[in-house]
Design an enzyme around this catalytic site. Structure first.
Site, PDB file in Angstrom:
ATOM      1  CG  LEU A 163      -6.253  33.853 -31.542  1.00  0.00           C
ATOM      2  CD1 LEU A 163      -6.683  33.446 -30.139  1.00  0.00           C
ATOM      3  CD2 LEU A 163      -7.457  34.295 -32.348  1.00  0.00           C
ATOM      4  CG  ASP A 164      -4.794  40.519 -34.723  1.00  0.00           C
ATOM      5  OD1 ASP A 164      -3.829  39.929 -35.252  1.00  0.00           O
ATOM      6  OD2 ASP A 164      -5.644  41.163 -35.371  1.00  0.00           O
ATOM      7  NE  ARG A 165      -0.573  44.160 -27.993  1.00  0.00           N
ATOM      8  CZ  ARG A 165      -1.185  45.054 -27.226  1.00  0.00           C
ATOM      9  NH1 ARG A 165      -1.495  44.754 -25.987  1.00  0.00           N
ATOM     10  NH2 ARG A 165      -1.487  46.240 -27.694  1.00  0.00           N
ATOM     11  CG  LEU A 166      -5.522  44.767 -28.521  1.00  0.00           C
ATOM     12  CD1 LEU A 166      -5.996  46.113 -29.077  1.00  0.00           C
ATOM     13  CD2 LEU A 166      -5.262  44.881 -27.026  1.00  0.00           C
ATOM     14  CB  VAL A 167      -8.249  38.724 -30.870  1.00  0.00           C
ATOM     15  CG1 VAL A 167      -9.313  37.652 -31.087  1.00  0.00           C
ATOM     16  CG2 VAL A 167      -8.425  39.866 -31.871  1.00  0.00           C
TER      17      VAL A 167
END
Length: 379
Positions: A163-167
């Site tokens: 999961l991307d950091r901002l997701v």
């Protein structure tokens, strides 16, 4: 209270030192990590051979200036094979190089890592936006894995998917390497289905939209682009993008925004974000992929959201109870280029998470889900 470390004994940490609850400082809805001393270890690459130790660091690690590296070598903060060397020392291939730093981690939003399911083999959590999954780059303790270890003593943990950091949203963690391998095999065989939701600009089409466009991630720029076909007709070059497919279904809309269900069939970097951009309906607060025709209105709306901090920030229990004087309770290092600030240079903790949230993963005989975030309601 800030303390000067000039005449105090330093205790160096390595990756073997686990994060602990008292390592964190909470201020105004932001989670900081108390700066700590850490040994970074690397082994000299062949192309480094023959360079002076100061030239090597100044050329390869540009986060600090040359004067700092000169002082660090002279003071023994940079060592070769465990020994202090002069600034004129020339590095040889494969030598162990240690850089002892006063480490400042970037801040993240002080949101709970909510535990959704705790089993003997599997742990699932709701990952907050802005928090990386595992140690990477400048992040070590301010990660989902680090926070779970510090606050719940969960270790070891093996993230099953990215999961991307901002997701935000569902994150599955195996509690053993063998269980992680089972999940990995299922994902690679294509028997795992994924579902996300996104809040996008405009009125998304009512019918299902299937996007089959190659995704090419540019690591230098930190963003992806889509490619059509197999070759670039203009330059007659083979395209570098990887095959990617995402299915989109509109859940609801108010004309200004739409909530869209996203089913990525493949798993490329920023795939959902760049595929939504290609439809003309980018994620409404995704400043990296907002296109020109929607850019001005969307950015104005995003600025209002940021100014009002409309995300419902559920702080960690320590967030408000932290004594004010303990907020500054960390050591000031005379060589550190980030002191006396808590955060490293360039990070102020003001960023918001993307309106992209993982809600469901399912496999041959299992299903894990995560509740919708508040921004998913258009009422």
């Amino acid at each position: 209270m800030k303390r000067n470390r000039e005449n105090m004994e330093i205790v160096w940490q390595t990756p073997a030192n686990p994060p602990e609850r008292h390592d964190y400082i909470f201020r105004n809805g932001i989670r900081y990590v108390k700066p700590y001393y850490f040994e970074f270890i690397s082994h000299a690459k062949n192309r480094w051979a023959g360079k002076t130790i100061v030239d090597l660091f100044a050329d390869e690690f540009k986060g600090r200036n040359r004067d700092y590296y000169d002082s660090a070598v002279k003071s023994g903060r940079i060592q070769v094979d465990g020994k202090t060397v002069p600034v004129s020392y020339r590095v040889q291939s494969s030598q162990k190089i240690s850089h002892f730093v006063h480490r400042h981690e970037p801040p993240v939003m002080a949101l709970d890592v909510a535990i959704l399911h705790k089993g003997e083999d599997v742990l699932t959590v709701c990952k907050p936006a802005s928090v990386p999954v595992h140690p990477c780059g400048q992040y070590r303790k301010n990660t989902v894995v680090g926070i779970l270890q510090a606050e719940h003593d969960f270790a070891p943990l093996f993230p099953v998917h990215r999961l991307d950091r901002l997701v935000s949203g569902l994150l599955i963690l195996a509690r053993s390497a063998s269980q992680a391998d089972i999940f990995r095999q299922q994902i690679e065989s294509g028997t795992v289905q994924k579902q996300y939701i996104a809040k996008v600009v405009g009125e998304f089409p009512e019918d299902e939209q299937i996007v089959n466009l190659r995704v090419n991630f540019n690591a230098r720029e930190g963003r992806s682009t889509v490619e059509v076909g197999d070759t670039d007709e203009k330059d007659n070059k083979t395209l570098n993008g990887k095959a990617a497919c995402t299915k989109f279904t509109r859940i609801c809309t108010n004309g200004k925004y739409s909530i869209v269900s996203c089913h990525p069939i493949t798993g490329r970097t920023h795939q959902i974000r760049v595929h939504l951009q290609s439809t003309g309906h980018p994620i409404a607060n995704d400043t990296l992929y907002l296109t020109g025709d929607v850019n001005n209105g969307s950015r104005r709306a995003f600025d209002v959201v940021k100014s009002n901090r409309s995300l419902n920030v559920k702080c960690n229990d320590n967030c408000d109870s932290q004594p004010e004087d303990s907020i500054e309770d960390f050591d000031i290092d005379p060589l550190c280029t980030n002191c006396p600030n808590l955060a490293p240079i360039g990070y102020d903790g003001s960023e918001e998470g993307l309106w992209l949230h993982c809600v469901r993963y399912s496999g041959p005989d299992w299903v894990y889900e995560c509740p919708y975030p508040e921004w998913a309601s258009l009422s």
